[in-house]
Enzyme design. Structure first.
Site, PDB file in Angstrom:
ATOM      1  N   SER A  58       0.099  -1.115  -0.081  1.00  0.00           N
ATOM      2  CA  SER A  58      -0.186   0.151  -0.065  1.00  0.00           C
ATOM      3  C   SER A  58       0.492   1.399   0.152  1.00  0.00           C
ATOM      4  O   SER A  58      -0.123   2.177   0.037  1.00  0.00           O
ATOM      5  CB  SER A  58      -0.839  -0.111   1.333  1.00  0.00           C
ATOM      6  OG  SER A  58      -1.824  -0.884   0.913  1.00  0.00           O
ATOM      7  N   LYS A  61       0.136   3.045  -2.693  1.00  0.00           N
ATOM      8  CA  LYS A  61      -0.611   4.698  -2.943  1.00  0.00           C
ATOM      9  C   LYS A  61      -0.859   5.798  -3.265  1.00  0.00           C
ATOM     10  O   LYS A  61      -1.456   6.432  -4.064  1.00  0.00           O
ATOM     11  CB  LYS A  61      -2.053   4.352  -1.307  1.00  0.00           C
ATOM     12  CG  LYS A  61      -3.136   2.830  -1.575  1.00  0.00           C
ATOM     13  CD  LYS A  61      -3.518   2.793  -0.354  1.00  0.00           C
ATOM     14  CE  LYS A  61      -4.321   1.266  -0.839  1.00  0.00           C
ATOM     15  NZ  LYS A  61      -3.804   0.078  -0.561  1.00  0.00           N
ATOM     16  N   TYR A 164     -10.928   1.394   4.685  1.00  0.00           N
ATOM     17  CA  TYR A 164      -9.743   1.243   3.982  1.00  0.00           C
ATOM     18  C   TYR A 164      -9.982   0.179   3.318  1.00  0.00           C
ATOM     19  O   TYR A 164     -10.958  -0.746   3.378  1.00  0.00           O
ATOM     20  CB  TYR A 164      -8.993   0.744   4.908  1.00  0.00           C
ATOM     21  CG  TYR A 164      -7.350   0.980   4.261  1.00  0.00           C
ATOM     22  CD1 TYR A 164      -6.498   1.842   3.585  1.00  0.00           C
ATOM     23  CD2 TYR A 164      -6.861  -0.369   4.035  1.00  0.00           C
ATOM     24  CE1 TYR A 164      -5.694   1.961   2.755  1.00  0.00           C
ATOM     25  CE2 TYR A 164      -5.455  -0.402   3.545  1.00  0.00           C
ATOM     26  CZ  TYR A 164      -4.297   1.357   3.193  1.00  0.00           C
ATOM     27  OH  TYR A 164      -3.608   0.504   2.422  1.00  0.00           O
TER      28      TYR A 164
END
Length: 380
Positions: A58, A61, A164
């Site tokens: 992540s 991101k 999330y």
């Protein structure tokens, strides 16, 4: 001279608490500190080095968010526009409201499609299965390497909560539709090339693959076991939410770009005004960045700052108060599932990256070491 952080990292390696890790501390001008200790894999022979390649999950991101914001700056995208013209899947979204007595899902049409702002801030309603018992119960494709992996019902109507999830993967599909480039090509041309991040990609080349760290599982007795791991290969659906591999050195350059207001070594990726905008909380009073696990093999229950009302900006979690290890109020930070972490303190002009490869996320030893790295950076 060995620093306190290096001593603690070496002790953790010697005790078998972690296979190995790499770390960098950066400021606006360059690398202030860099180290690598341990092995790339338990039972292996290859030592961790500063150029070891990690699955950063992540931490992808923030890269996707910066790419999307570049297109906003160019007038190609709008943070608050209807995206259903670019993403046909947004025209028939459903909200999952639980299950009936027979076990069938109760679905209703979503009131509207999510905006780019909602995708980037995790207020779109898209969740991860490992955080949603309902999505786990619903089942569906996992890691097939196609767009179908990300087609799922929402947890709530866009804009009505924080969870999330895969919203930034959908932001990656928006980037592809708006730019006319595949996500890997867009990143290479507009992010990695300009920043000199030669070891960052969705698919490591043979030379990078030879430097890759193995992924491990934390066993109930606290020991580590190597586990097989591979991201789906090929251009079916590049994961803008978690598909990249990188090094601490490369990601340190990304952190430095943010510290310098969108510019690094004379190359500008974003305007200072956009970096200011992404550094603001966009989730209001909603608590962002903490959760309960629905799949303990993937993530522990996580609350990185239990005494702070953390928020989410357009690229990262934001800590609105000063942190316990030195970072300033308003700092940016986030992580990757296999316990990679970073922070960006624009006020102090400092940031750092810690990379390890162990599941589940929120590993106590990795978090302890990341905290020690931050404390080292601030002379705590």
């Amino acid at each position: 001279m060995t620093t306190d952080f290096e001593s603690r990292l070496q002790a953790a390696v010697a005790a078998g608490e972690i296979a190995g890790a790499t770390a960098v501390v950066v400021d606006r001008d360059g690398v202030a500190f860099e180290t690598a200790k341990g092995l790339r894999a338990v039972g292996g022979e290859a030592a961790m080095t500063p150029d070891t390649v990690f699955w950063i999950a992540s931490m992808t991101k923030a890269v996707t968010s910066i790419a999307a914001l570049q297109l906003v700056e160019r007038g190609v995208l709008d943070l608050d526009a209807d995206l259903s013209g670019l993403v046909p899947e947004f025209r028939d979204l459903k909200v999952l409201e639980g299950f009936d007595e027979a076990g069938a899902p109760r679905l209703r049409p979503a009131r509207r499609a999510p905006t780019l702002r909602e995708l980037l801030t995790h207020t779109s309603g898209y969740a991860y299965g490992f955080l949603s018992p309902d999505l786990l119960r619903l089942g569906g494709p996992v890691n097939t390497g196609t767009k179908a992996d990300y087609i799922q019902p929402l947890q709530f109507d866009p804009g009505e909560g924080w969870v999330y999830g895969v919203g930034i993967d959908w932001a990656g599909f928006v980037i592809e539709a708006a730019s006319g480039q595949s996500l890997d090509a867009y990143f290479a041309e507009h992010v990695f090339g300009p920043l000199g991040m030669a070891d960052t990609a969705f698919v490591p080349g043979p030379e990078q693959e030879a430097r890759r760290a193995g992924v491990h599982a934390r066993l109930p007795d606290g020991s580590l076991a190597p586990i097989p791991f591979a991201m789906p290969q090929g251009p079916g659906a590049w994961s803008g939410g978690g598909g990249l591999f990188s090094t601490a050195r490369d990601y340190g350059r990304f952190v430095r770009m943010l510290l310098n207001g969108g510019e690094l070594d004379g190359v500008r990726l974003l305007s200072p005004q956009t970096v200011d905008l992404l550094s603001q909380v966009h989730t209001g009073e909603r608590r962002a960045g903490a959760w309960k696990s629905a799949l303990p093999t993937m993530t522990n229950d996580v609350d990185l700052f239990p005494d702070m009302r953390t928020g989410w900006g357009l690229a990262t979690m934001i800590t609105p108060e000063a942190g316990p290890n030195g970072r300033s109020a308003g700092s940016l930070a986030w992580a990757g599932l296999a316990n990679c972490y970073y922070w960006v303190d624009r006020a102090a002009g400092k940031g750092g990256v810690f990379m390890s490869q162990v599941l589940p996320f929120g590993d106590a030893k990795a978090l302890e070491l990341f905290g020690a790295l931050e404390a080292e950076a601030y002379g705590r």
